[in-house]
Design an enzyme around this catalytic site. Structure first.
Site, mmCIF file in Angstrom:
data_model
loop_
_atom_site.group_PDB
_atom_site.id
_atom_site.type_symbol
_atom_site.label_atom_id
_atom_site.label_comp_id
_atom_site.label_asym_id
_atom_site.label_seq_id
_atom_site.Cartn_x
_atom_site.Cartn_y
_atom_site.Cartn_z
ATOM 1 N N ARG A 229 -9.970 -12.232 33.447
ATOM 2 C CA ARG A 229 -8.749 -12.632 32.769
ATOM 3 C C ARG A 229 -7.855 -13.396 33.725
ATOM 4 O O ARG A 229 -7.683 -13.008 34.880
ATOM 5 C CB ARG A 229 -8.004 -11.390 32.229
ATOM 6 C CG ARG A 229 -8.593 -10.872 30.925
ATOM 7 C CD ARG A 229 -8.342 -11.855 29.786
ATOM 8 N NE ARG A 229 -9.183 -11.604 28.625
ATOM 9 C CZ ARG A 229 -10.348 -12.188 28.408
ATOM 10 N NH1 ARG A 229 -10.840 -13.050 29.259
ATOM 11 N NH2 ARG A 229 -11.045 -11.930 27.323
ATOM 12 N N GLU A 258 -4.082 -21.469 29.189
ATOM 13 C CA GLU A 258 -5.291 -22.239 28.872
ATOM 14 C C GLU A 258 -5.026 -23.140 27.665
ATOM 15 O O GLU A 258 -4.435 -22.680 26.693
ATOM 16 C CB GLU A 258 -6.461 -21.287 28.579
ATOM 17 C CG GLU A 258 -6.859 -20.490 29.796
ATOM 18 C CD GLU A 258 -8.057 -19.563 29.543
ATOM 19 O OE1 GLU A 258 -8.645 -19.595 28.442
ATOM 20 O OE2 GLU A 258 -8.402 -18.806 30.462
ATOM 21 N N HIS A 277 -13.235 -21.919 30.593
ATOM 22 C CA HIS A 277 -13.419 -20.601 29.962
ATOM 23 C C HIS A 277 -14.711 -20.549 29.145
ATOM 24 O O HIS A 277 -14.714 -20.193 27.963
ATOM 25 C CB HIS A 277 -12.213 -20.251 29.078
ATOM 26 C CG HIS A 277 -12.092 -18.781 28.806
ATOM 27 N ND1 HIS A 277 -10.906 -18.147 28.578
ATOM 28 C CD2 HIS A 277 -13.041 -17.803 28.735
ATOM 29 C CE1 HIS A 277 -11.110 -16.853 28.359
ATOM 30 N NE2 HIS A 277 -12.408 -16.625 28.444
#
Length: 314
Positions: A229, A258, A277
């Protein structure tokens, strides 16, 4: 048998609809509306939702019949805020990302240790110039988080001859690890690690875990991976540690914001790798297999796989 209605709320709705219809799940009606009015109508009767956490969150209040939601991600932070309802069963996708994230970690680790980017540039220049390197055999990897993903990475590391240390909440032993420690021992263990891999979920205990003080405990030249995370890392402190501190390199798949803002200095740092990601992609085929198993448990009232504890946060 009672009938159930599934509302798909995913970016991959069409693919999920096809795969789920082929699964022939008894008593299940599958809805994948595209128009807002049709989605609103479906929310009044759907007792099951499937989708990405942010999309599920946006619809929670209106899902009046909701009994169970299946996340297509492992991380479900978006559904765990104090303001979010918790009067339903939430399952996530645990246990399928180990091979993918292990591939990711070792692809980048070997790229750094064997100087692959430098050789690519030298090839472009027709330059024959060997660069000294060290084997990862005999090096120490510290993995923060010893669940299914951590164990998979640990087993891969053992194949390469690495010593593997782990950090978890209880300090309990885990498969593939030489030693495991509780979180308060982190500062003592960090100076022993050549490679540090963070795969922890977002919890109150882990937010900002890697701050300036913590980064001072890294061994000089450490390669740091964040595949857990983004909010576990203070990005300002990370940038300073990469410029002037003990960090040799960082491979980052997750970030506080993000997409990573274009103005972030991380983009242009030579000792940083940034990926969007995607170290562990949720493949619809795997998720439908998991959902199908869980659906059969759901209709029989049995405990489902990947059930999230709202208090623990995972």
């Amino acid at each position: 048998m009672a009938n159930h209605t599934l509302l798909l709320l995913s970016q991959d709705n069409a693919e999920y609809q096809t795969l789920l219809q082929q699964a022939y799940l008894p008593g299940l009606t599958i809805l994948a509306p595209e128009q807002e009015a049709d989605i609103q109508a479906a929310l009044t009767k759907a007792d099951i939702l499937l989708g990405e956490p942010a999309r599920l969150r946006a619809r929670l209040k209106e899902a009046r019949a909701l009994k169970w939601a299946q996340s297509t991600y492992a991380g479900v932070d978006a559904l765990l805020d104090a303001g979010c309802r918790q009067d339903y069963q939430l399952t996530n996708i645990r246990g399928i990302f180990g091979p993918l994230i292990s591939e990711y970690v070792f692809a980048h680790l070997l790229s750094f240790t064997r100087h692959l980017r430098h050789y690519k540039e030298q090839q472009r220049l027709h330059n024959w110039q060997p660069i000294p390197y060290q084997s990862i055999d005999g090096k120490t990897m510290l993995i923060i988080g010893t669940g299914s993903i951590g164990q998979h990475i640990a087993h891969t590391a053992k194949h390469f001859g690495m010593t593997v240390l782990g950090i978890n909440r209880s300090g309990r032993e885990a498969a593939g690890f030489d030693h495991t420690y509780q979180l308060p021992a982190l500062n003592n263990v960090l100076p022993r690690a050549d490679v540090v891999v963070s795969i922890i979920p977002s919890t109150p205990q882990t937010r900002g875990l890697f701050n300036a003080e913590r980064l001072n405990h890294f061994k000089p030249g450490t390669i740091f991976f964040n595949v857990g995370r983004g909010d576990a890392v203070d990005e300002g402190a990370l940038i300073q540690a990469l410029r002037h501190g003990n960090l040799g390199a960082a491979v980052l798949d997750v970030f506080t914001t993000e997409p990573l803002p274009a103005a972030s200095p991380l983009w242009d740092m030579p000792n940083v790798v940034i990926t969007p990601h995607n170290s562990g992609y949720s493949f619809p085929e795997q998720i439908v297999t998991r959902f199908s198993r869980n659906y059969l448990k759901f209709i029989e009232g049995k405990p489902m796989e990947g059930l999230v504890d709202f208090n623990l946060g995972y």
